[in-house]
Design a protein around this motif. Structure first.
Motif, PDB file in Angstrom:
ATOM      1  N   SER A 170       0.857  -1.191   0.000  1.00  0.00           N
ATOM      2  CA  SER A 170       0.000   0.000   0.000  1.00  0.00           C
ATOM      3  C   SER A 170       0.888   1.234   0.000  1.00  0.00           C
ATOM      4  O   SER A 170       1.799   1.345  -0.806  1.00  0.00           O
ATOM      5  CB  SER A 170      -0.947  -0.033   1.196  1.00  0.00           C
ATOM      6  N   ALA A 171       0.628   2.145   0.923  1.00  0.00           N
ATOM      7  CA  ALA A 171       1.367   3.401   0.939  1.00  0.00           C
ATOM      8  C   ALA A 171       2.878   3.184   1.022  1.00  0.00           C
ATOM      9  O   ALA A 171       3.357   2.385   1.813  1.00  0.00           O
ATOM     10  CB  ALA A 171       0.907   4.235   2.130  1.00  0.00           C
ATOM     11  N   ASN A 172       3.583   3.904   0.184  1.00  0.00           N
ATOM     12  CA  ASN A 172       5.049   3.920   0.165  1.00  0.00           C
ATOM     13  C   ASN A 172       5.695   2.584  -0.201  1.00  0.00           C
ATOM     14  O   ASN A 172       6.901   2.420  -0.028  1.00  0.00           O
ATOM     15  CB  ASN A 172       5.619   4.403   1.493  1.00  0.00           C
ATOM     16  N   ALA A 173       4.928   1.642  -0.690  1.00  0.00           N
ATOM     17  CA  ALA A 173       5.540   0.424  -1.236  1.00  0.00           C
ATOM     18  C   ALA A 173       6.131   0.758  -2.598  1.00  0.00           C
ATOM     19  O   ALA A 173       5.611   1.621  -3.317  1.00  0.00           O
ATOM     20  CB  ALA A 173       4.504  -0.676  -1.369  1.00  0.00           C
ATOM     21  N   GLY A 174       7.187   0.077  -2.951  1.00  0.00           N
ATOM     22  CA  GLY A 174       7.767   0.381  -4.242  1.00  0.00           C
ATOM     23  C   GLY A 174       9.009  -0.420  -4.542  1.00  0.00           C
ATOM     24  O   GLY A 174       9.303  -1.419  -3.873  1.00  0.00           O
ATOM     25  N   TRP A 175       9.717   0.034  -5.561  1.00  0.00           N
ATOM     26  CA  TRP A 175      10.934  -0.623  -6.036  1.00  0.00           C
ATOM     27  C   TRP A 175      12.108   0.354  -5.981  1.00  0.00           C
ATOM     28  O   TRP A 175      11.970   1.532  -6.320  1.00  0.00           O
ATOM     29  CB  TRP A 175      10.753  -1.089  -7.483  1.00  0.00           C
ATOM     30  N   TYR A 176      13.240  -0.186  -5.589  1.00  0.00           N
ATOM     31  CA  TYR A 176      14.499   0.533  -5.580  1.00  0.00           C
ATOM     32  C   TYR A 176      15.497  -0.289  -6.389  1.00  0.00           C
ATOM     33  O   TYR A 176      15.285  -1.468  -6.643  1.00  0.00           O
ATOM     34  CB  TYR A 176      15.012   0.717  -4.155  1.00  0.00           C
ATOM     35  N   ARG A 177      16.616   0.334  -6.738  1.00  0.00           N
ATOM     36  CA  ARG A 177      17.669  -0.411  -7.419  1.00  0.00           C
ATOM     37  C   ARG A 177      19.037   0.093  -6.972  1.00  0.00           C
ATOM     38  O   ARG A 177      19.180   1.237  -6.535  1.00  0.00           O
ATOM     39  CB  ARG A 177      17.530  -0.300  -8.941  1.00  0.00           C
ATOM     40  N   GLN A 178      19.997  -0.802  -7.099  1.00  0.00           N
ATOM     41  CA  GLN A 178      21.365  -0.452  -6.737  1.00  0.00           C
ATOM     42  C   GLN A 178      22.309  -1.009  -7.790  1.00  0.00           C
ATOM     43  O   GLN A 178      22.407  -2.232  -7.962  1.00  0.00           O
ATOM     44  CB  GLN A 178      21.726  -0.989  -5.359  1.00  0.00           C
ATOM     45  N   ALA A 179      22.971  -0.100  -8.474  1.00  0.00           N
ATOM     46  CA  ALA A 179      23.967  -0.479  -9.462  1.00  0.00           C
ATOM     47  C   ALA A 179      25.323  -0.621  -8.786  1.00  0.00           C
ATOM     48  O   ALA A 179      25.546  -0.045  -7.709  1.00  0.00           O
ATOM     49  CB  ALA A 179      24.033   0.575 -10.567  1.00  0.00           C
ATOM     50  N   PRO A 180      26.246  -1.363  -9.380  1.00  0.00           N
ATOM     51  CA  PRO A 180      27.570  -1.544  -8.769  1.00  0.00           C
ATOM     52  C   PRO A 180      28.254  -0.208  -8.494  1.00  0.00           C
ATOM     53  O   PRO A 180      28.325   0.656  -9.365  1.00  0.00           O
ATOM     54  CB  PRO A 180      28.328  -2.350  -9.828  1.00  0.00           C
ATOM     55  N   GLY A 181      28.736  -0.059  -7.279  1.00  0.00           N
ATOM     56  CA  GLY A 181      29.448   1.151  -6.911  1.00  0.00           C
ATOM     57  C   GLY A 181      28.582   2.361  -6.656  1.00  0.00           C
ATOM     58  O   GLY A 181      29.097   3.459  -6.439  1.00  0.00           O
ATOM     59  N   LYS A 182      27.255   2.177  -6.678  1.00  0.00           N
ATOM     60  CA  LYS A 182      26.345   3.304  -6.473  1.00  0.00           C
ATOM     61  C   LYS A 182      25.432   3.044  -5.290  1.00  0.00           C
ATOM     62  O   LYS A 182      25.258   1.911  -4.853  1.00  0.00           O
ATOM     63  CB  LYS A 182      25.523   3.564  -7.735  1.00  0.00           C
ATOM     64  N   GLN A 183      24.828   4.121  -4.818  1.00  0.00           N
ATOM     65  CA  GLN A 183      23.879   3.992  -3.728  1.00  0.00           C
ATOM     66  C   GLN A 183      22.537   3.459  -4.246  1.00  0.00           C
ATOM     67  O   GLN A 183      22.204   3.613  -5.421  1.00  0.00           O
ATOM     68  CB  GLN A 183      23.667   5.350  -3.052  1.00  0.00           C
ATOM     69  N   ARG A 184      21.790   2.859  -3.355  1.00  0.00           N
ATOM     70  CA  ARG A 184      20.442   2.415  -3.709  1.00  0.00           C
ATOM     71  C   ARG A 184      19.582   3.635  -4.011  1.00  0.00           C
ATOM     72  O   ARG A 184      19.625   4.633  -3.283  1.00  0.00           O
ATOM     73  CB  ARG A 184      19.841   1.602  -2.563  1.00  0.00           C
ATOM     74  N   GLU A 185      18.816   3.542  -5.093  1.00  0.00           N
ATOM     75  CA  GLU A 185      17.987   4.669  -5.491  1.00  0.00           C
ATOM     76  C   GLU A 185      16.546   4.226  -5.701  1.00  0.00           C
ATOM     77  O   GLU A 185      16.270   3.081  -6.060  1.00  0.00           O
ATOM     78  CB  GLU A 185      18.511   5.312  -6.782  1.00  0.00           C
ATOM     79  N   LEU A 186      15.644   5.173  -5.501  1.00  0.00           N
ATOM     80  CA  LEU A 186      14.230   4.930  -5.720  1.00  0.00           C
ATOM     81  C   LEU A 186      13.944   4.834  -7.213  1.00  0.00           C
ATOM     82  O   LEU A 186      14.415   5.646  -8.005  1.00  0.00           O
ATOM     83  CB  LEU A 186      13.423   6.074  -5.116  1.00  0.00           C
TER      84      LEU A 186
END
Length: 114
Positions: free
Chosen positions: A29-45
């Protein structure tokens, strides 16, 4: 609470993938979602439901290409990814939250070849 992602893999640029996140012990529900993290980078929304769950927000780089949705039971969340680009390569994580905590899946690898 357990979140299990699936659907990642290797795809050529311009291709599509649909990621799934199956939940037990919670609904999306609220604020559920997907993030990703590429090599050498921070996790991003990447994509997230609004606080009231009525709309979605997508980060600028995926607008027009990615779509966030759930099934009618709100126990599976999807990320439809079209026109994939090499820069979309990352480990993708789903997230859910309730009043007590925030929960993450284990991640699924998406690799886009040029």
């Amino acid at each position: 609470v357990q979140l299990v992602e699936s659907g990642g893999g290797l795809v050529q640029a311009g291709g599509s993938l649909r990621l799934s996140c199956a939940a037990s012990g919670i609904t999306f529900s609220a604020n559920a979602g997907w993030y990703r993290q590429a090599p050498g980078k921070q996790r991003e929304l990447v994509a997230i439901f609004s606080i009231d769950g009525s709309s979605t927000f997508l980060t600028e780089s995926v607008k027009g290409r990615f779509t966030l949705s759930t099934d009618s039971s709100k126990k599976t969340m999807y990320l439809q990814m079209n026109v994939l680009k090499p820069e979309d390569t990352a480990v993708y994580y789903c997230k859910a939250r309730d009043l007590a905590s925030v929960y993450w899946g284990q991640g699924t690898q998406v690799t886009v070849s040029s």
